[in-house]
Write a protein that holds these residues in place. Structure first.
Motif, mmCIF file in Angstrom:
data_model
loop_
_atom_site.group_PDB
_atom_site.id
_atom_site.type_symbol
_atom_site.label_atom_id
_atom_site.label_comp_id
_atom_site.label_asym_id
_atom_site.label_seq_id
_atom_site.Cartn_x
_atom_site.Cartn_y
_atom_site.Cartn_z
ATOM 1 N N ALA A 160 0.551 -1.289 -0.133
ATOM 2 C CA ALA A 160 -0.280 0.202 0.041
ATOM 3 C C ALA A 160 0.891 1.346 0.488
ATOM 4 O O ALA A 160 0.220 2.327 -0.505
ATOM 5 C CB ALA A 160 -1.105 -0.192 0.866
ATOM 6 N N MET A 161 1.434 1.258 0.621
ATOM 7 C CA MET A 161 2.798 2.635 0.747
ATOM 8 C C MET A 161 3.945 2.407 -0.398
ATOM 9 O O MET A 161 3.629 3.848 -1.236
ATOM 10 C CB MET A 161 3.454 2.396 1.598
ATOM 11 C CG MET A 161 3.030 2.257 2.963
ATOM 12 S SD MET A 161 3.109 3.769 3.579
ATOM 13 C CE MET A 161 4.233 5.150 3.567
ATOM 14 N N ALA A 162 3.332 1.545 -1.345
ATOM 15 C CA ALA A 162 4.283 2.107 -2.648
ATOM 16 C C ALA A 162 2.875 2.458 -3.603
ATOM 17 O O ALA A 162 3.554 3.300 -4.397
ATOM 18 C CB ALA A 162 4.247 0.486 -2.933
ATOM 19 N N VAL A 163 1.751 2.187 -3.685
ATOM 20 C CA VAL A 163 1.209 2.654 -3.878
ATOM 21 C C VAL A 163 1.060 4.571 -3.636
ATOM 22 O O VAL A 163 1.213 5.243 -4.449
ATOM 23 C CB VAL A 163 -0.664 1.857 -3.778
ATOM 24 C CG1 VAL A 163 -1.968 3.065 -4.454
ATOM 25 C CG2 VAL A 163 0.177 0.838 -4.745
ATOM 26 N N LYS A 164 1.219 4.837 -2.316
ATOM 27 C CA LYS A 164 0.143 5.824 -1.780
ATOM 28 C C LYS A 164 2.075 6.382 -2.158
ATOM 29 O O LYS A 164 1.978 7.981 -2.517
ATOM 30 C CB LYS A 164 1.054 5.874 -0.355
ATOM 31 C CG LYS A 164 0.355 6.662 0.608
ATOM 32 C CD LYS A 164 0.722 6.743 1.994
ATOM 33 C CE LYS A 164 1.313 8.537 2.169
ATOM 34 N NZ LYS A 164 1.111 8.411 3.956
ATOM 35 N N GLU A 165 2.793 5.974 -2.342
ATOM 36 C CA GLU A 165 4.312 7.098 -2.603
ATOM 37 C C GLU A 165 4.170 7.574 -4.443
ATOM 38 O O GLU A 165 5.728 7.819 -4.700
ATOM 39 C CB GLU A 165 5.762 6.033 -2.208
ATOM 40 C CG GLU A 165 5.712 6.613 -0.461
ATOM 41 C CD GLU A 165 6.757 5.941 0.294
ATOM 42 O OE1 GLU A 165 7.104 4.963 -0.761
ATOM 43 O OE2 GLU A 165 6.900 5.561 1.015
ATOM 44 N N GLY A 166 3.457 6.707 -5.211
ATOM 45 C CA GLY A 166 3.580 6.671 -6.387
ATOM 46 C C GLY A 166 4.719 5.827 -7.155
ATOM 47 O O GLY A 166 5.301 5.668 -7.979
ATOM 48 N N ARG A 167 5.304 4.700 -6.429
ATOM 49 C CA ARG A 167 6.088 3.339 -7.168
ATOM 50 C C ARG A 167 5.062 2.199 -7.861
ATOM 51 O O ARG A 167 5.617 1.287 -8.294
ATOM 52 C CB ARG A 167 6.721 2.516 -5.794
ATOM 53 C CG ARG A 167 8.099 3.649 -5.821
ATOM 54 C CD ARG A 167 9.272 3.877 -3.685
ATOM 55 N NE ARG A 167 8.321 3.631 -2.503
ATOM 56 C CZ ARG A 167 7.699 2.443 -1.811
ATOM 57 N NH1 ARG A 167 8.328 0.843 -2.132
ATOM 58 N NH2 ARG A 167 7.432 2.266 -0.850
ATOM 59 N N ALA A 168 4.061 2.289 -7.164
ATOM 60 C CA ALA A 168 2.997 1.660 -7.496
ATOM 61 C C ALA A 168 2.158 1.903 -8.598
ATOM 62 O O ALA A 168 1.932 3.223 -7.790
ATOM 63 C CB ALA A 168 2.926 -0.092 -6.997
ATOM 64 N N ASP A 169 1.419 1.486 -9.962
ATOM 65 C CA ASP A 169 0.035 2.166 -10.200
ATOM 66 C C ASP A 169 -1.135 1.326 -9.218
ATOM 67 O O ASP A 169 -2.402 2.112 -8.838
ATOM 68 C CB ASP A 169 0.057 2.123 -11.416
ATOM 69 C CG ASP A 169 0.780 2.854 -11.451
ATOM 70 O OD1 ASP A 169 1.539 3.969 -11.926
ATOM 71 O OD2 ASP A 169 1.932 2.128 -13.043
ATOM 72 N N ALA A 170 -0.747 0.770 -8.491
ATOM 73 C CA ALA A 170 -2.047 -0.312 -8.119
ATOM 74 C C ALA A 170 -2.003 -1.365 -7.409
ATOM 75 O O ALA A 170 -0.725 -1.774 -6.783
ATOM 76 C CB ALA A 170 -2.958 -0.764 -8.838
ATOM 77 N N LEU A 171 -2.904 -1.791 -5.893
ATOM 78 C CA LEU A 171 -2.555 -2.416 -5.252
ATOM 79 C C LEU A 171 -3.449 -4.009 -4.759
ATOM 80 O O LEU A 171 -5.093 -3.975 -5.349
ATOM 81 C CB LEU A 171 -2.695 -1.861 -3.674
ATOM 82 C CG LEU A 171 -2.840 -2.428 -2.063
ATOM 83 C CD1 LEU A 171 -1.729 -3.788 -2.368
ATOM 84 C CD2 LEU A 171 -3.337 -1.880 -1.396
ATOM 85 N N PHE A 172 -2.879 -5.205 -4.943
ATOM 86 C CA PHE A 172 -3.877 -6.160 -4.962
ATOM 87 C C PHE A 172 -3.201 -7.067 -3.946
ATOM 88 O O PHE A 172 -2.185 -6.930 -3.176
ATOM 89 C CB PHE A 172 -3.196 -7.491 -6.265
ATOM 90 C CG PHE A 172 -3.607 -8.601 -6.459
ATOM 91 C CD1 PHE A 172 -5.314 -9.164 -6.464
ATOM 92 C CD2 PHE A 172 -3.205 -9.545 -5.527
ATOM 93 C CE1 PHE A 172 -5.393 -10.692 -6.373
ATOM 94 C CE2 PHE A 172 -3.372 -11.128 -5.544
ATOM 95 C CZ PHE A 172 -4.934 -11.346 -5.663
ATOM 96 N N SER A 173 -4.296 -7.729 -3.223
ATOM 97 C CA SER A 173 -4.415 -8.560 -1.966
ATOM 98 C C SER A 173 -4.948 -9.676 -2.567
ATOM 99 O O SER A 173 -6.437 -9.258 -2.128
ATOM 100 C CB SER A 173 -4.415 -7.827 -0.376
ATOM 101 O OG SER A 173 -4.181 -8.704 0.504
ATOM 102 N N ALA A 174 -4.739 -10.582 -1.216
ATOM 103 C CA ALA A 174 -6.254 -11.806 -1.466
ATOM 104 C C ALA A 174 -6.483 -12.097 0.541
ATOM 105 O O ALA A 174 -7.041 -12.945 0.638
ATOM 106 C CB ALA A 174 -5.976 -13.391 -1.856
ATOM 107 N N GLY A 175 -5.663 -11.093 0.994
ATOM 108 C CA GLY A 175 -5.454 -11.085 2.148
ATOM 109 C C GLY A 175 -6.484 -10.727 3.222
ATOM 110 O O GLY A 175 -7.931 -10.342 2.597
#
Length: 348
Positions: free
Chosen positions: A83-98
């Motif tokens: 989630a932090m990667a998305v917040k900081e712009g290092r990723a465009d989307a977040l996925f989880s099955a958790g």
């Protein structure tokens, strides 16, 4: 595009998550995948590192963890770091099955709400059997146990956007889940929500819908409070699976003629089962946050993970979040005036 993956979330993680990501990598040539997870558990599972990166983490949010506490205390968990990667712009989307609650908390408190959206909601595409389209959008599925009428109104907007941009449905028909089709049915929240949605200029509202009609194809977007939506979803899934099981048992115990007839009908049953299979449909989307956040079933296998990557790709390609932000900003006064009109009607 880059997708941040919680590799440790889910009943069959990290094995099925990694297998699904490798399937998606081979299927979608323009996606790079960031795997967040325990290094000695994830690294041996990856067969080909093309467009796959491993970011080691030291903690895991378990299914039984209290969502907000887990998000705050397990800062080096696979989910929080993704989630932090998305917040900081290092990723465009977040996925989880958790853990669904922890993912919701991470989406809302780390990635953040779209300005103007009061309550982000969990939305999923369910099968539609008799309508003009194969699927419809159902929300909220449990992000919020209680809702105000204005929240349900906003779900009509968010659900319509998803139906248009991801499912390709033009002018989607929106209905409100209630205990009757008449305008005056339900508790005060649902009566008031109906009043607010009835003349909504933002979407095509056509009235209430009962739970028994959900799969009949009479709506393209079904809006519900989180408690009712979650209960209706589980009841629908459970009933469908039980009926298929009972039909199979009846055929197997009906003698040679029944088994021959069952064999002839097997392709038809397979088609129905495939339509009801969550592994084919993709994941549930948290609508109303600043980036695509998608949660697939906790028991999802590799095929479901790969299909969900395609779903996320469509959301990014069609700029779903940006369009929602633009629309909410452009219609801020309209939404506010709707709330004021509603308040005046209730206090009159």
């Amino acid at each position: 595009m880059k997708i941040a993956i919680d590799a440790m979330g889910g009943d069959f993680a990290p094995l099925e998550i990694v297998k699904g990501i490798e399937q998606a990598r081979d299927r979608y040539k323009d996606i790079a995948f960031q795997l967040y997870g325990t290094e000695n558990k994830v690294k041996p599972l990856v067969q080909n590192w093309e467009r796959i990166e491993l970011i080691p983490t030291t903690e895991v949010i378990e299914m039984g963890d209290e969502p907000v506490k887990a998000m705050r205390r397990k800062k080096d968990s696979s989910m929080v770091q993704a989630a932090m990667a998305v917040k900081e712009g290092r990723a465009d989307a977040l996925f989880s099955a958790g853990n669904t609650g922890a993912l919701l908390s991470s989406a809302i408190f780390l990635i953040g709400r779209i300005k103007g959206v009061d309550r982000p909601a969990l939305a999923s595409a369910l099968p539609s059997f008799n309508g003009p389209h194969d699927q419809f959008v159902f929300m909220d599925l449990g992000a919020n146990a209680e809702n105000k009428p204005s929240h349900l109104y906003q779900y009509g907007i968010l659900g319509s956007f998803y139906a248009t941009h991801v499912l390709g449905i033009k002018n989607p028909r929106v209905r409100l889940l209630n205990n009757g089709a008449e305008e005056d049915k339900g508790d005060e929240v649902h009566k008031t929500a109906h009043m607010l949605m009835k003349n909504a200029p933002s979407f095509n509202f056509i009235g209430n819908i009962e739970a028994r009609e959900l799969l009949e194809g009479t709506a393209d977007v079904v809006v519900a409070d989180g408690f009712s939506g979650n209960a209706a979803l589980k009841a629908t899934e459970g009933t469908a699976l039980m009926m298929l099981k009972q039909i199979k048992n009846a055929i197997m115990s009906s003698g040679i003629k029944g088994k021959i007839g069952g064999a002839l009908l097997k392709p038809a049953f397979r088609d129905v089962q495939k339509k009801l299979d969550y592994n084919e449909a993709g994941g549930a989307v948290i609508l109303g946050v600043k980036a695509p956040v998608v949660k697939t079933h906790g028991s999802a296998k590799a095929n479901a993970v790969a299909n969900t990557m395609g779903q996320i790709k469509t959301m990014i390609d069609n700029q779903l979040v940006l369009d929602i932000q633009t629309y909410i900003t452009a219609h801020k006064e309209e939404l506010q005036s709707g709330k004021e009109v509603l308040h005046a009607q209730l206090t009159d």
